[in-house]
Design an enzyme around this catalytic site. Structure first.
Site, PDB file in Angstrom:
ATOM      1  N   GLU A  23      50.423  66.524  69.496  1.00  0.00           N
ATOM      2  CA  GLU A  23      49.169  67.041  68.948  1.00  0.00           C
ATOM      3  C   GLU A  23      47.980  66.716  69.840  1.00  0.00           C
ATOM      4  O   GLU A  23      47.028  67.495  69.942  1.00  0.00           O
ATOM      5  CB  GLU A  23      48.938  66.472  67.549  1.00  0.00           C
ATOM      6  CG  GLU A  23      47.838  67.186  66.750  1.00  0.00           C
ATOM      7  CD  GLU A  23      46.442  66.647  66.992  1.00  0.00           C
ATOM      8  OE1 GLU A  23      45.467  67.330  66.620  1.00  0.00           O
ATOM      9  OE2 GLU A  23      46.309  65.544  67.566  1.00  0.00           O
ATOM     10  N   ASP A  35      52.277  61.257  68.063  1.00  0.00           N
ATOM     11  CA  ASP A  35      51.702  60.887  69.356  1.00  0.00           C
ATOM     12  C   ASP A  35      50.261  60.432  69.158  1.00  0.00           C
ATOM     13  O   ASP A  35      49.642  60.689  68.116  1.00  0.00           O
ATOM     14  CB  ASP A  35      51.771  62.053  70.327  1.00  0.00           C
ATOM     15  CG  ASP A  35      50.887  63.218  69.909  1.00  0.00           C
ATOM     16  OD1 ASP A  35      50.976  63.635  68.741  1.00  0.00           O
ATOM     17  OD2 ASP A  35      50.101  63.717  70.740  1.00  0.00           O
TER      18      ASP A  35
END
Length: 444
Positions: free
Chosen positions: A151, A88
């Protein structure tokens, strides 16, 4: 064929994969579309399998986007290495001032690849793919891989780790989500600051008042909040909160001109704090107001503001307790309320700092591997950012060593900001280093 030659031959296809991944806006923040993140997860899974992790899977999680987990067994009795990256990325709003489309990977004249996630952390992910490809999917020790999907937002991986601790048992974690201070100069990151946050609310009036009739004697909340925030630093810009922790710094320092250029400071703007830049960034606390709630400029009128709020983020040094540091900040805010204003503090975050063990065989092997890959002596550095996951990994694998490195050179990568970019040479040398580390751990 030598490792460096093998990696060089792989780079064109690896960079093609990187550009394909950068083009996917995999922002996992709430409010952003799920389809690109899901696409990114599946595309990453395909690449991970093609690199040699044939048993890779998107793991079921109670909420959020799933991590990818995989393992390739090595010879019996060989060490276990776990690779970490995330798929991400941060948002890339137009108001950040991008000079090229953040979702169109762009190679510019400086040789760098620009686009959101090019460095953080799709570049790190590609480094792991290249490492496994060098081994043709048959590494000399057991290699495990986890690629996180959240994250950059409210991570679900610590919860997954605690639910499946056996999956994360290893001798060495290789966390590929860092970088050198500048291109070509190898660095091992040894410390990370923690992060605590709170929302401070300042109230002075029961309701708005006419600024002409009452302004002057009656304090408005925004001015009280502004005055309160100024007490957090001394005249030089050092944090002035009693009881917060500070550490000495014995490693290398940063060049001020290079730092100013990297930060894109406006002409005439000075730096905050005293002492070396490295000490200020990695061994001292910092406090920033990262959000304000009050009447907007467009919606303003001639009234005194009864209440104003600010969200404060304080980076804390390795070895400190997040709870105690936040207690000190909250106590300061209440004690320094101007003009008798009512001050309340809502604690919103406590993320611990982290310090790597540097006296183990894994760290020694990493230094040698990094030196061989870059052809230069290796420096140690800290990092002002926080990765709360590391504390969870240490909890389930207390004897494991942590190697923190990556392709995100501090001077140019501009992670989380406009014009994020990566230098392909950093990815290439990092792959060489990771291969060398794994071989050394296996006794080759």
């Amino acid at each position: 064929m030598q490792t460096k030659d093998r990696v060089a031959a792989l780079m064109p296809s690896l960079l093609e994969s990187l550009e394909r991944l950068v083009a996917i806006p995999s922002v996992a923040f709430p409010g952003y579309p799920a389809e690109p993140v899901e696409l990114m997860g599946h595309q990453t899974l395909d690449l991970v399998r093609a690199a040699g992790f044939t048993n890779a899977e998107l793991m079921p999680v109670p909420h959020g986007y799933p991590p990818i987990y995989a393992e390739v067994p090595g010879p019996p009795g060989s060490p276990v290495v776990m690779l970490y990256a995330h798929y991400d990325v941060q948002p890339a709003p137009p108001e950040q001032g991008w000079t090229s489309d953040p979702w169109t990977p762009t190679r510019k004249d400086d040789g760098r690849i620009y686009g959101r996630g090019a460095a953080d952390d799709k570049g790190g992910l590609v480094a792991h793919l290249g490492t496994m490809k060098v081994f043709d999917g048959e590494p000399p020790c057991t290699v495990r891989l986890v690629v996180e999907g959240m994250e950059e937002t409210e991570s679900n991986l610590p919860e997954f780790v605690l639910a499946h601790p056996d999956l994360f048992a290893c001798d060495v974690f290789i966390v590929c989500d860092m970088g050198n201070l500048r291109v070509g100069d190898p660095v091992l990151t040894t410390t990370l600051r923690g992060d605590v946050a709170c929302v401070v609310t300042v109230s002075t009036l029961q309701h708005p008042l006419h600024s002409g009739v009452f302004g002057g004697p009656a304090p408005d909340a925004m001015m009280a909040l502004a005055r309160l925030l100024t007490t957090l630093h001394d005249a030089d810009g050092n944090v002035a909160v009693a009881g917060v922790s500070r550490n000495p710094w014995h490693g290398g320092d940063l060049d001020e001109d290079e730092f100013r250029s990297s930060a894109d400071l406006l002409d005439g703007v000075g730096l905050m704090g005293t002492g070396g830049l490295a000490k200020r960034l990695w061994a001292e606390p910092s406090i920033n107001a990262i959000g304000i709630d009050m009447t907007s400029v467009a919606g303003s009128s001639n009234v005194l503001i009864p209440q104003a709020r600010a969200k404060l983020s304080m980076r804390i040094v390795p070895g400190s307790s997040p709870e105690k540091e936040l207690d000190a900040l909250a106590a300061h805010l209440v004690a320094h309320a101007p003009w008798g204003a009512q001050v309340s503090v809502e604690r919103t975050k406590t993320a611990p700092p982290f310090a790597c063990r540097t006296d183990g065989p894994g760290y020694a092997a990493a230094r040698l591997a990094l030196e061989d890959a870059f052809g230069k002596p290796v420096e140690e550095a800290g990092n002002g950012a926080s990765i709360p996951l590391l504390g969870t990994l240490h909890e389930v694998a207390p004897d494991a060593e942590f190697i923190l490195w990556g392709p995100e050179d501090v001077a140019r990568s501009r992670i989380h900001a406009s014009d994020e970019s990566v230098d392909p040479s950093e990815i290439e040398k990092l792959i060489v280093a990771q291969v060398g580390l794994i071989e050394r751990l296996a006794g080759r």
